[in-house]
Design a protein around this motif. Sequence first.
Motif, PDB file in Angstrom:
ATOM      1  N   THR A   1      -7.779 -24.897 -16.496  1.00  0.00           N
ATOM      2  CA  THR A   1      -6.764 -23.884 -16.226  1.00  0.00           C
ATOM      3  C   THR A   1      -5.421 -24.569 -16.058  1.00  0.00           C
ATOM      4  OG1 THR A   1      -8.357 -22.420 -15.156  1.00  0.00           O
ATOM      5  CG2 THR A   1      -6.037 -22.039 -14.683  1.00  0.00           C
ATOM      6  N   ALA A   2      -4.402 -24.038 -16.728  1.00  0.00           N
ATOM      7  CA  ALA A   2      -3.042 -24.554 -16.620  1.00  0.00           C
ATOM      8  C   ALA A   2      -2.108 -23.363 -16.518  1.00  0.00           C
ATOM      9  CB  ALA A   2      -2.689 -25.420 -17.825  1.00  0.00           C
ATOM     10  N   GLY A   3      -1.561 -23.120 -15.326  1.00  0.00           N
ATOM     11  CA  GLY A   3      -0.743 -21.945 -15.122  1.00  0.00           C
ATOM     12  C   GLY A   3      -1.565 -20.696 -15.396  1.00  0.00           C
ATOM     13  N   PRO A   4      -1.052 -19.752 -16.171  1.00  0.00           N
ATOM     14  CA  PRO A   4      -1.800 -18.523 -16.459  1.00  0.00           C
ATOM     15  C   PRO A   4      -2.735 -18.638 -17.666  1.00  0.00           C
ATOM     16  CG  PRO A   4       0.401 -18.327 -17.362  1.00  0.00           C
ATOM     17  CD  PRO A   4       0.332 -19.674 -16.678  1.00  0.00           C
ATOM     18  N   PHE A   5      -3.035 -19.857 -18.087  1.00  0.00           N
ATOM     19  CA  PHE A   5      -3.798 -20.059 -19.310  1.00  0.00           C
ATOM     20  C   PHE A   5      -5.123 -20.768 -19.041  1.00  0.00           C
ATOM     21  CE2 PHE A   5       0.733 -20.230 -20.306  1.00  0.00           C
ATOM     22  CZ  PHE A   5       0.836 -19.135 -21.159  1.00  0.00           C
ATOM     23  N   THR A   6      -6.131 -20.364 -19.805  1.00  0.00           N
ATOM     24  CA  THR A   6      -7.381 -21.111 -19.892  1.00  0.00           C
ATOM     25  C   THR A   6      -7.355 -21.873 -21.211  1.00  0.00           C
ATOM     26  OG1 THR A   6      -8.612 -19.489 -18.590  1.00  0.00           O
ATOM     27  CG2 THR A   6      -9.890 -20.951 -20.021  1.00  0.00           C
ATOM     28  N   VAL A   7      -7.635 -23.164 -21.148  1.00  0.00           N
ATOM     29  CA  VAL A   7      -7.547 -24.018 -22.325  1.00  0.00           C
ATOM     30  C   VAL A   7      -8.934 -24.606 -22.583  1.00  0.00           C
ATOM     31  CG1 VAL A   7      -6.329 -25.891 -23.455  1.00  0.00           C
ATOM     32  CG2 VAL A   7      -5.176 -24.568 -21.672  1.00  0.00           C
ATOM     33  N   SER A   8      -9.502 -24.283 -23.748  1.00  0.00           N
ATOM     34  CA  SER A   8     -10.832 -24.757 -24.115  1.00  0.00           C
ATOM     35  C   SER A   8     -10.719 -25.952 -25.050  1.00  0.00           C
ATOM     36  CB  SER A   8     -11.626 -23.635 -24.799  1.00  0.00           C
ATOM     37  OG  SER A   8     -11.755 -22.518 -23.934  1.00  0.00           O
ATOM     38  N   MET A   9     -11.427 -27.021 -24.738  1.00  0.00           N
ATOM     39  CA  MET A   9     -11.444 -28.233 -25.549  1.00  0.00           C
ATOM     40  C   MET A   9     -12.746 -28.307 -26.330  1.00  0.00           C
ATOM     41  SD  MET A   9     -11.111 -32.268 -24.387  1.00  0.00           S
ATOM     42  CE  MET A   9     -12.608 -32.209 -23.368  1.00  0.00           C
ATOM     43  N   THR A  10     -12.644 -28.525 -27.636  1.00  0.00           N
ATOM     44  CA  THR A  10     -13.825 -28.718 -28.467  1.00  0.00           C
ATOM     45  C   THR A  10     -13.693 -30.034 -29.218  1.00  0.00           C
ATOM     46  OG1 THR A  10     -12.839 -27.479 -30.295  1.00  0.00           O
ATOM     47  CG2 THR A  10     -14.198 -26.245 -28.759  1.00  0.00           C
ATOM     48  N   GLY A  11     -14.829 -30.661 -29.484  1.00  0.00           N
ATOM     49  CA  GLY A  11     -14.842 -31.941 -30.172  1.00  0.00           C
ATOM     50  C   GLY A  11     -15.740 -32.909 -29.439  1.00  0.00           C
ATOM     51  N   MET A  12     -16.269 -33.873 -30.163  1.00  0.00           N
ATOM     52  CA  MET A  12     -17.205 -34.840 -29.592  1.00  0.00           C
ATOM     53  C   MET A  12     -16.636 -36.248 -29.748  1.00  0.00           C
ATOM     54  SD  MET A  12     -19.765 -33.286 -28.258  1.00  0.00           S
ATOM     55  CE  MET A  12     -20.974 -34.586 -28.159  1.00  0.00           C
TER      56      MET A  12
ATOM     57  N   ASP B   1      -6.833 -23.276 -37.387  1.00  0.00           N
ATOM     58  CA  ASP B   1      -7.536 -22.064 -36.933  1.00  0.00           C
ATOM     59  C   ASP B   1      -7.012 -21.603 -35.574  1.00  0.00           C
ATOM     60  OD1 ASP B   1      -9.104 -22.073 -39.239  1.00  0.00           O
ATOM     61  OD2 ASP B   1     -10.612 -23.382 -38.308  1.00  0.00           O
ATOM     62  N   GLY B   2      -5.703 -21.714 -35.387  1.00  0.00           N
ATOM     63  CA  GLY B   2      -5.078 -21.256 -34.155  1.00  0.00           C
ATOM     64  C   GLY B   2      -5.140 -22.237 -33.007  1.00  0.00           C
ATOM     65  N   ALA B   3      -5.784 -23.389 -33.201  1.00  0.00           N
ATOM     66  CA  ALA B   3      -5.931 -24.375 -32.141  1.00  0.00           C
ATOM     67  C   ALA B   3      -5.012 -25.567 -32.387  1.00  0.00           C
ATOM     68  CB  ALA B   3      -7.380 -24.855 -32.051  1.00  0.00           C
ATOM     69  N   VAL B   4      -4.665 -26.251 -31.302  1.00  0.00           N
ATOM     70  CA  VAL B   4      -3.894 -27.489 -31.392  1.00  0.00           C
ATOM     71  C   VAL B   4      -4.880 -28.627 -31.620  1.00  0.00           C
ATOM     72  CG1 VAL B   4      -2.181 -28.954 -30.271  1.00  0.00           C
ATOM     73  CG2 VAL B   4      -2.245 -26.502 -29.751  1.00  0.00           C
ATOM     74  N   ALA B   5      -4.675 -29.382 -32.692  1.00  0.00           N
ATOM     75  CA  ALA B   5      -5.662 -30.376 -33.104  1.00  0.00           C
ATOM     76  C   ALA B   5      -5.103 -31.788 -32.993  1.00  0.00           C
ATOM     77  CB  ALA B   5      -6.109 -30.113 -34.544  1.00  0.00           C
ATOM     78  N   PHE B   6      -5.965 -32.707 -32.577  1.00  0.00           N
ATOM     79  CA  PHE B   6      -5.615 -34.115 -32.445  1.00  0.00           C
ATOM     80  C   PHE B   6      -6.711 -34.962 -33.066  1.00  0.00           C
ATOM     81  CE2 PHE B   6      -3.670 -31.901 -28.922  1.00  0.00           C
ATOM     82  CZ  PHE B   6      -2.399 -32.447 -28.826  1.00  0.00           C
ATOM     83  N   TRP B   7      -6.340 -36.210 -33.373  1.00  0.00           N
ATOM     84  CA  TRP B   7      -7.312 -37.230 -33.772  1.00  0.00           C
ATOM     85  C   TRP B   7      -7.383 -38.265 -32.662  1.00  0.00           C
ATOM     86  CZ3 TRP B   7     -10.473 -36.564 -37.790  1.00  0.00           C
ATOM     87  CH2 TRP B   7     -10.124 -35.581 -38.724  1.00  0.00           C
ATOM     88  N   LEU B   8      -8.550 -38.370 -32.049  1.00  0.00           N
ATOM     89  CA  LEU B   8      -8.744 -39.213 -30.873  1.00  0.00           C
ATOM     90  C   LEU B   8      -9.705 -40.352 -31.197  1.00  0.00           C
ATOM     91  CD1 LEU B   8      -8.587 -39.886 -27.827  1.00  0.00           C
ATOM     92  CD2 LEU B   8     -10.336 -38.123 -27.446  1.00  0.00           C
TER      93      LEU B   8
END
Length: 270
Positions: free
Chosen positions: A167-178, A233-240
């Motif tokens: 949770t960050a402020g009024p937002f729920t942020v879901s993380m996907t990826g392995m 697909d509407g998500a913020v994407a990174f390469w980790l």
Amino acid sequence: MPTGSGEALSAGNGHDHAPGTGPHSHPGDVSAGETLATGTTVSAGGYTLQPLERTQPPGVRADYRFRIVGTDRQPATRFAVVHEKPLHLIVVGRDLGGYQHLHPTMAPDGTWSVPLTLARPGGYRVFADFSVSAPDGRQVPLVLGVDHHVPGAYAPAALPPAQAQATAGPFTVSMTGMPTAGVTAPVRFQLTRTDAAGPVQPQRYLGAYGHLVVVREGDLGYVHVHPEQELVDGAVAFWLTVPSSGRYRAFFDFQVDGKVQTAEYTINLP
């Protein structure tokens, strides 16, 4: 190295992937995995992070000042602009709490400064993330780190358990990826409003839809993370690329309605 004339040059992230790219390795990633975490040293690549202050009282707003010094012992003044800033300053406690992402300003003599408030006593790590412009025209990307101390009774906080939502402020942020040690893998963040249905699209912040800082527990190794320039697909994407097993804390900065929020995650890699 000689230091140049105070120019700021533009630079990209230098790590783009075609749509549909899956987890992969880059040459040297696995064999040199321990080098993928930076910021554990005060000097690298011929440059040194030289703080002018090493301590400050708790809860007091004070200017944090430093220089980036070359082998000629002169302050560097030529920096490439990356994500709209010539230098990003990351501050985090040794217990991986108290994260801040700051943008100092540089005086003509190469002295950087930024107001800094640290609420809790204890040890902190200060990371300077930048690309310096060498005299031969090369851009040298570096992350240098130095300790900073806030005196007082120190009570380290336990690292929160690993969870896929924050949770960050009024937002729920879901993380996907392995994330996998030694492998470059996609990690995505999807925003929703905590009190409403449906996804939320972030605004661009510092030239991208989000920024991700990952720090390793123990040595506070700083992990480079590369964003995709467009939403996926509407998500913020990174390469980790996680360099080793262990526990990490991930800090995802994003902006909605002109306000920057930070979602925080624990990542456990056996």
